[in-house]
Design an enzyme around this catalytic site. Sequence first.
Site, short mmCIF file in Angstrom:
data_model
loop_
_atom_site.label_atom_id
_atom_site.label_comp_id
_atom_site.label_asym_id
_atom_site.label_seq_id
_atom_site.Cartn_x
_atom_site.Cartn_y
_atom_site.Cartn_z
N ASP A 257 -23.76 -62.79 -10.40
CA ASP A 257 -24.49 -63.21 -11.56
C ASP A 257 -24.21 -62.41 -12.75
OD1 ASP A 257 -26.73 -64.74 -12.52
OD2 ASP A 257 -27.69 -62.72 -12.83
N GLU B 61 -20.14 -66.18 -12.34
CA GLU B 61 -20.92 -66.88 -13.15
C GLU B 61 -20.78 -66.35 -14.65
OE1 GLU B 61 -23.93 -67.55 -16.08
OE2 GLU B 61 -24.51 -65.81 -14.48
#
Length: 608
Positions: A312, A355
Site C-alpha cells: 500500500d 499500489e
Amino acid sequence: MNIEQQIREFLTGQSAKAYQVFGSHPVHKYGQDGIEFRVYAPNAVNMQLVGDFNDWNGWNMEHQTHGIWTIFCKDIPQGALYKYRTTTQEGRVIDRADPFAFYSELRPGNASAVFDVDHYHWNDENWMAQRNKNYTRPMSIYELHAGSWRRDTEHIPANATPEEQENGRMLTYRELADQLIPYVKEQGFSHIELMPLTEYPFDGSWGYQATGYFSATSRYGDPYGLMELIDRCHQAHIGVILDVVPLHFVTDFFGLHQFDGGFVYESQYENLRYTEWGTVLFDYTKPHVLSFMKSSLDFWINYYHIDGLRFDAVSQLIFKNGDPNAPLNDPGIWFLKNTNFYLQQTYPNVMLMAEDSSNYIKVTAPPQYGGLGFDYKWDLGWMNDTLQYLSMHPNDRNYSRHTLMFSMAYFYNDIFILPLSHDEVVHGKHTIIDKMWGNYEQKFSQARLLYLYMCAHPGKVLNFMGNEIAEFREWDENKQLGWNLMEYPMHDSFNRYCRHLHKIGLEYRALYDTEYDPRAFRWLDTPGAPATVFAFVRRSADEQQAIACVMNFGLQPVTVSIPGLSGEWRELVNTDNTSYSGSGVINSDSIHGQVRLAPLSGCLLCRG
C-alpha cells in the site's frame, strides 16, 4: 543460527526471520516445557511480563545486551493474554502489546495472545509446486474486505456489538472458506486479494492502520482459521494475495508508537514522524526497523502460504510525503529495494505488487538493474482516464479520444495491473456503475462496455467486490454487499455477463500469454467511423490466435469497416446481447472486416 547471531542480524538490518527470536515461543528449558518471551526495548529502564496467567501482576524480565529483554515461564496455556509492562526513563509505567505477537485479543481488547503457529497441517502441495508470477497466465483478481463481503444475519451472539446486531455478524475465516470459494470459482476469478489482515484496532481503517504486523486479526478467528481459508483456496486452484502496509502504523498507545518511551520504530524528529492521516511513519533509517518489516513480509509468505503481497501507498515510500515534486525518500526506496530483492531471491514464485500513483520509473525492474523490484504495478492512470472518459457526455467524447488511448502510450514502461479497487467506490466517489454517464439503462450499457475494454486491454485485472453485481450503494465496511440486487433482471444479467467475460479471459490465450509484449498489440483503423469508435487487436504468442475488440462509446448505432481484420472472424461476446439486457444488435454470422454496433456497446471477435 544461534540466538545471538539472529539478534545481531536484527539490529543490523539483515534479518528476515526475526519472528523466530522475538515474541512468544514454546521452548524446553531447565528440564521443563514453557514459553519464552523476548522483546526489543532499548530505552526501557525495566520490563515486566503481565498477563491473565499472573492476574496482570508483573514478573520481572531479564535485561540482556543491546536492549533485549527476555523471560521463560512454564504452564502458560495456548491463547493466554499478555503484555509487556514498561518503565520508561522518565519513570512512567506503560503496558504494551507484543510487536511480534502471532495472535491478539479481540477488539476492543488489545492484549497479545500466546499462539503456536507451527502445527497447522497444509494440504496444498500441488498448488505450491506449480504457482508462479502469472506473467503468461490469466489472472483476474477479486479484491474483498473479509468483514463485509457477506454477513450472518441469523446467528447473532448475545455479546454482539450494536453494529453487529443491526447489520449481522462477521463471518469467520472458516465460514468465508465455505461461502467464498464456491462463489469465486463460479464467477471465474483466478485470485482473491484480501484487504489487510494484520491486527488493527479501528474497523473504519479497513486494516490500513495496523498494530500487529505478525498477528492475523482475531475478528474472524484464529491463525489456523486463516491458514485453512488459504489452504482450501489453493486446493480449489485460487491464489491468495494479501494487502500489506509498510509505510505507517497507528498512534494507539498500546502498540508501536513510542514503544518503550523512546522512538523505537519511528523517527525521533517530530517533523519526520507523522502522516497526514494522523498515523506514524516507520523510520527506515534504523536498521532494526528494516529487519522488523522484512521479517513481517517473510512471515506471511512463509507461514500463511500467501501467493502475492500488494504494498500500500508506495508513492509515499518513494517521495517524501508522496509528493512527486518533493525530494526522493531515500530510506523508503532503500527499504523497497532491499526487501524486494530478498523476497525475490527467497520466494521466486510469489508476486510483489505496488499500489503506486507516481511516475517513478522502474517500479517493476529488478533492484540489481536500478528498479524497486516489484513484479506488478497498479495502473492508476488507466483507471482514472477510463472512468473520466465514461463519466463524460458522449458528445464530449468526440474531443477526448486521447483520454481512452493514452494508457497504451506508456503501458510497456512497467508491468501493470488494471485496478477498479475499493478506493473507487467510497467517500462520495460513487460506485463503478454509478460513475457512468446517463440514465439507468445507459449506465448498465456503459458498465458492460467498460468491463469489455478492461478484459481486452493488456494487463492483469482487479475488481473490488460488488463491481460484478453492479452495486449502486457505496461500500460500507459495516454492511454486507447488496446481494438482494441479484433478484433484479438488470443486475442478474450484468453478473451473468461478467462471468462470461471472466471465462473468456481464462480460456483465450491471446488475452493473457503476450500481455507484456508490445508486438502483440495493435490499434486498428476504423475509416469513416465516429471519433467515439475504437478498435484494437491482440495476438497469442504462437500467432495462431487473435482477439479483436471493437467499441462504440457514442449514442448512434454504427457499422464499422476495419481493413485490418483480414480473414474470417467470429463474435465471442457482444455487450448488446439480449441475454445481458441489451437491445440485441449483434454479429451472429461470420465477420469479414465489418462490424455492427449498437449505441454504447462493443464486442470481442476471435480468429483462430
